[in-house]
Motif scaffolding. Structure first.
Motif, PDB file in Angstrom:
ATOM      1  N   ASP A 102       0.815  -1.214   0.000  1.00  9.36           N
ATOM      2  CA  ASP A 102       0.000   0.000   0.000  1.00  9.36           C
ATOM      3  C   ASP A 102       0.850   1.266   0.000  1.00  9.36           C
ATOM      4  O   ASP A 102       0.341   2.363   0.262  1.00  9.36           O
ATOM      5  CB  ASP A 102      -0.933   0.000   1.213  1.00  9.36           C
ATOM      6  CG  ASP A 102      -1.979  -1.092   1.141  1.00  9.36           C
ATOM      7  OD1 ASP A 102      -2.631  -1.181   0.087  1.00  9.36           O
ATOM      8  OD2 ASP A 102      -2.119  -1.860   2.104  1.00  9.36           O
ATOM      9  N   ILE A 103       2.147   1.123  -0.270  1.00 10.70           N
ATOM     10  CA  ILE A 103       3.045   2.271  -0.403  1.00 10.70           C
ATOM     11  C   ILE A 103       3.380   2.422  -1.879  1.00 10.70           C
ATOM     12  O   ILE A 103       3.884   1.483  -2.505  1.00 10.70           O
ATOM     13  CB  ILE A 103       4.338   2.066   0.409  1.00 10.70           C
ATOM     14  CG1 ILE A 103       4.007   1.845   1.899  1.00 10.70           C
ATOM     15  CG2 ILE A 103       5.269   3.274   0.259  1.00 10.70           C
ATOM     16  CD1 ILE A 103       5.204   1.456   2.744  1.00 10.70           C
ATOM     17  N   ARG A 104       3.057   3.550  -2.458  1.00  5.16           N
ATOM     18  CA  ARG A 104       3.249   3.695  -3.904  1.00  5.16           C
ATOM     19  C   ARG A 104       4.733   3.601  -4.295  1.00  5.16           C
ATOM     20  O   ARG A 104       5.630   3.915  -3.505  1.00  5.16           O
ATOM     21  CB  ARG A 104       2.609   4.982  -4.432  1.00  5.16           C
ATOM     22  CG  ARG A 104       3.108   6.296  -3.892  1.00  5.16           C
ATOM     23  CD  ARG A 104       2.258   7.425  -4.498  1.00  5.16           C
ATOM     24  NE  ARG A 104       2.682   8.749  -4.088  1.00  5.16           N
ATOM     25  CZ  ARG A 104       2.248   9.346  -2.977  1.00  5.16           C
ATOM     26  NH1 ARG A 104       1.379   8.734  -2.181  1.00  5.16           N
ATOM     27  NH2 ARG A 104       2.678  10.568  -2.664  1.00  5.16           N
ATOM     28  N   ASP A 105       4.947   3.217  -5.538  1.00  6.56           N
ATOM     29  CA  ASP A 105       6.275   2.838  -6.013  1.00  6.56           C
ATOM     30  C   ASP A 105       7.310   3.953  -5.929  1.00  6.56           C
ATOM     31  O   ASP A 105       8.509   3.675  -5.858  1.00  6.56           O
ATOM     32  CB  ASP A 105       6.188   2.349  -7.471  1.00  6.56           C
ATOM     33  CG  ASP A 105       5.446   1.030  -7.584  1.00  6.56           C
ATOM     34  OD1 ASP A 105       5.375   0.317  -6.561  1.00  6.56           O
ATOM     35  OD2 ASP A 105       4.935   0.715  -8.681  1.00  6.56           O
ATOM     36  N   GLU A 106       6.870   5.206  -5.952  1.00  5.24           N
ATOM     37  CA  GLU A 106       7.844   6.297  -5.933  1.00  5.24           C
ATOM     38  C   GLU A 106       8.629   6.365  -4.620  1.00  5.24           C
ATOM     39  O   GLU A 106       9.723   6.930  -4.573  1.00  5.24           O
ATOM     40  CB  GLU A 106       7.169   7.636  -6.194  1.00  5.24           C
ATOM     41  CG  GLU A 106       6.346   8.170  -5.027  1.00  5.24           C
ATOM     42  CD  GLU A 106       5.904   9.610  -5.225  1.00  5.24           C
ATOM     43  OE1 GLU A 106       6.676  10.524  -4.881  1.00  5.24           O
ATOM     44  OE2 GLU A 106       4.788   9.809  -5.733  1.00  5.24           O
TER      45      GLU A 106
ATOM     46  N   GLU B 167      16.243   5.241   9.201  1.00  4.72           N
ATOM     47  CA  GLU B 167      15.423   4.699   8.132  1.00  4.72           C
ATOM     48  C   GLU B 167      14.510   5.778   7.550  1.00  4.72           C
ATOM     49  O   GLU B 167      14.000   6.634   8.287  1.00  4.72           O
ATOM     50  CB  GLU B 167      14.581   3.531   8.660  1.00  4.72           C
ATOM     51  CG  GLU B 167      15.429   2.357   9.158  1.00  4.72           C
ATOM     52  CD  GLU B 167      14.612   1.333   9.903  1.00  4.72           C
ATOM     53  OE1 GLU B 167      14.582   0.172   9.462  1.00  4.72           O
ATOM     54  OE2 GLU B 167      14.007   1.709  10.915  1.00  4.72           O
ATOM     55  N   VAL B 168      14.303   5.728   6.248  1.00  2.64           N
ATOM     56  CA  VAL B 168      13.487   6.733   5.583  1.00  2.64           C
ATOM     57  C   VAL B 168      12.901   6.154   4.293  1.00  2.64           C
ATOM     58  O   VAL B 168      13.508   5.303   3.647  1.00  2.64           O
ATOM     59  CB  VAL B 168      14.324   8.007   5.265  1.00  2.64           C
ATOM     60  CG1 VAL B 168      15.477   7.667   4.330  1.00  2.64           C
ATOM     61  CG2 VAL B 168      13.449   9.106   4.672  1.00  2.64           C
ATOM     62  N   PHE B 169      11.681   6.595   3.966  1.00  4.69           N
ATOM     63  CA  PHE B 169      11.110   6.336   2.650  1.00  4.69           C
ATOM     64  C   PHE B 169      11.238   7.638   1.865  1.00  4.69           C
ATOM     65  O   PHE B 169      10.610   8.647   2.217  1.00  4.69           O
ATOM     66  CB  PHE B 169       9.639   5.913   2.751  1.00  4.69           C
ATOM     67  CG  PHE B 169       9.452   4.447   3.002  1.00  4.69           C
ATOM     68  CD1 PHE B 169       9.416   3.552   1.939  1.00  4.69           C
ATOM     69  CD2 PHE B 169       9.314   3.955   4.291  1.00  4.69           C
ATOM     70  CE1 PHE B 169       9.241   2.189   2.156  1.00  4.69           C
ATOM     71  CE2 PHE B 169       9.146   2.594   4.517  1.00  4.69           C
ATOM     72  CZ  PHE B 169       9.119   1.707   3.443  1.00  4.69           C
ATOM     73  N   ALA B 170      12.071   7.623   0.840  1.00  9.21           N
ATOM     74  CA  ALA B 170      12.319   8.829   0.058  1.00  9.21           C
ATOM     75  C   ALA B 170      11.666   8.704  -1.316  1.00  9.21           C
ATOM     76  O   ALA B 170      11.720   7.653  -1.958  1.00  9.21           O
ATOM     77  CB  ALA B 170      13.814   9.058  -0.091  1.00  9.21           C
ATOM     78  N   SER B 171      11.057   9.791  -1.771  1.00  7.32           N
ATOM     79  CA  SER B 171      10.409   9.803  -3.075  1.00  7.32           C
ATOM     80  C   SER B 171      11.459   9.926  -4.178  1.00  7.32           C
ATOM     81  O   SER B 171      12.390  10.736  -4.085  1.00  7.32           O
ATOM     82  CB  SER B 171       9.426  10.972  -3.163  1.00  7.32           C
ATOM     83  OG  SER B 171       8.953  11.133  -4.482  1.00  7.32           O
TER      84      SER B 171
ATOM     85  N   HIS C 127      -7.415  -0.499  15.525  1.00  5.34           N
ATOM     86  CA  HIS C 127      -6.283  -0.486  14.602  1.00  5.34           C
ATOM     87  C   HIS C 127      -6.750  -0.140  13.188  1.00  5.34           C
ATOM     88  O   HIS C 127      -7.761  -0.660  12.707  1.00  5.34           O
ATOM     89  CB  HIS C 127      -5.571  -1.838  14.597  1.00  5.34           C
ATOM     90  CG  HIS C 127      -4.374  -1.876  13.693  1.00  5.34           C
ATOM     91  ND1 HIS C 127      -4.450  -2.251  12.370  1.00  5.34           N
ATOM     92  CD2 HIS C 127      -3.072  -1.551  13.931  1.00  5.34           C
ATOM     93  CE1 HIS C 127      -3.241  -2.177  11.828  1.00  5.34           C
ATOM     94  NE2 HIS C 127      -2.400  -1.748  12.744  1.00  5.34           N
ATOM     95  N   ILE C 128      -5.976   0.735  12.525  1.00  2.60           N
ATOM     96  CA  ILE C 128      -6.307   1.198  11.181  1.00  2.60           C
ATOM     97  C   ILE C 128      -5.339   0.592  10.175  1.00  2.60           C
ATOM     98  O   ILE C 128      -4.123   0.570  10.405  1.00  2.60           O
ATOM     99  CB  ILE C 128      -6.229   2.734  11.089  1.00  2.60           C
ATOM    100  CG1 ILE C 128      -7.164   3.384  12.111  1.00  2.60           C
ATOM    101  CG2 ILE C 128      -6.563   3.210   9.678  1.00  2.60           C
ATOM    102  CD1 ILE C 128      -6.924   4.872  12.288  1.00  2.60           C
ATOM    103  N   SER C 129      -5.855   0.101   9.071  1.00  4.39           N
ATOM    104  CA  SER C 129      -5.029  -0.289   7.934  1.00  4.39           C
ATOM    105  C   SER C 129      -5.099   0.862   6.938  1.00  4.39           C
ATOM    106  O   SER C 129      -6.189   1.277   6.532  1.00  4.39           O
ATOM    107  CB  SER C 129      -5.544  -1.577   7.279  1.00  4.39           C
ATOM    108  OG  SER C 129      -5.391  -2.670   8.164  1.00  4.39           O
ATOM    109  N   GLY C 130      -3.915   1.385   6.574  1.00  2.00           N
ATOM    110  CA  GLY C 130      -3.891   2.569   5.731  1.00  2.00           C
ATOM    111  C   GLY C 130      -3.225   2.355   4.398  1.00  2.00           C
ATOM    112  O   GLY C 130      -2.673   1.287   4.111  1.00  2.00           O
ATOM    113  N   SER C 131      -3.273   3.400   3.576  1.00  5.36           N
ATOM    114  CA  SER C 131      -2.705   3.331   2.229  1.00  5.36           C
ATOM    115  C   SER C 131      -2.064   4.658   1.846  1.00  5.36           C
ATOM    116  O   SER C 131      -2.587   5.735   2.161  1.00  5.36           O
ATOM    117  CB  SER C 131      -3.793   2.978   1.214  1.00  5.36           C
ATOM    118  OG  SER C 131      -3.311   3.115  -0.104  1.00  5.36           O
TER     119      SER C 131
END
Length: 236
Positions: A116-120, A130-134, A161-165
């Motif tokens: 659910d994390i877009r490819d960019e 740790e980091v998710f970088a575009s 609990h929430i499932s997110g996108s």
């Protein structure tokens, strides 16, 4: 923020006869037991309440245990995120190569998994963090402490609990989105400044909302303490 609402409720609180001389305290204790639990009647998680305590008049219910039935009206602050809602107050508390973990309003957990994390967004470790970088926008990063705007996929009412996108393009770091989402469109300068100002306010309101939740219920306690003060001329 979507998912929050204030509801006017009419309640009947049942008080045991042993608490007949402390009716107000018994009512507040009963209302407090509703907090941070999903309530089907109110269709949401009760975050806070504001109630005007009733008079001492109550109706005794028939039966083996003659409880007092006290009717009252209260305002309840409720939280109920539903699928496809956008939540904009989630703080990242942990992330790994396959998931991002978020806390919403300081009590509800949310998880955004790799699918659910877009490819960019690419997972990296920079300077031991740790980091998710575009890959599309160098300044768009998600790390611990980032305030996220994400889409709700589902909400587990039992464990809160929430499932997110993060698949939609308008999700990610609020700070980056509010400054850059309008790039490439023909928006005049005054509109851009207004949007940036709104973005700053939204960031500041993350902490303020938690304070408001606490203040919402504290008002009840203050009025209760005030009502217990003896009036002038009354016997002590």
């Amino acid at each position: 923020m979507e998912g929050l609402k204030v509801s006017d409720a009419k309640l009947v609180v049942y008080v045991h006869p042993s608490k007949a001389n402390k009716v107000s305290q018994a009512i507040l204790r009963e209302l407090s037991s509703l907090l941070f639990k999903f309530n089907e009647t109110f269709d949401g998680v009760v975050l806070a309440y504001d109630v005007n305590l009733p008079s001492k008049i109550a109706r005794i219910l028939p039966g083996i245990h003659p409880y007092f039935g006290v009717r009252l009206e209260a305002k309840l602050l409720l939280f109920h995120p539903k699928p496809n809602m956008l939540l904009g107050k989630g703080m990242v508390v942990k992330l790994g190569q396959q998931s991002i973990h978020v806390i919403v309003l300081g009590f509800s957990s949310a998880t955004i998994t790799e699918e659910d994390i877009r490819d960019e967004f690419k997972y990296k470790v920079k300077h031991g963090k740790e980091v998710f970088a575009s890959t599309s926008h160098k300044r768009h990063k998600i790390k611990v402490g980032t305030i996220l705007r994400f889409l709700v996929k589902s909400f587990d009412e039992e464990i809160l609990h929430i499932s997110g996108s993060l698949l939609p393009a308008h999700t990610g770091s609020i700070q980056w989105l509010d400054k850059n989402l309008e790039d490439g469109s023909h928006i005049d300068r005054s509109t851009k400044k207004r949007k940036e100002s709104e973005g700053r306010r939204e960031m500041q309101e993350h902490e303020k909302e938690m304070v408001d939740v606490a203040a919402f219920s504290m008002n009840t306690d203050r009025r209760h303490k005030k009502s217990k003060r003896p009036k002038s001329g009354e016997d002590s």
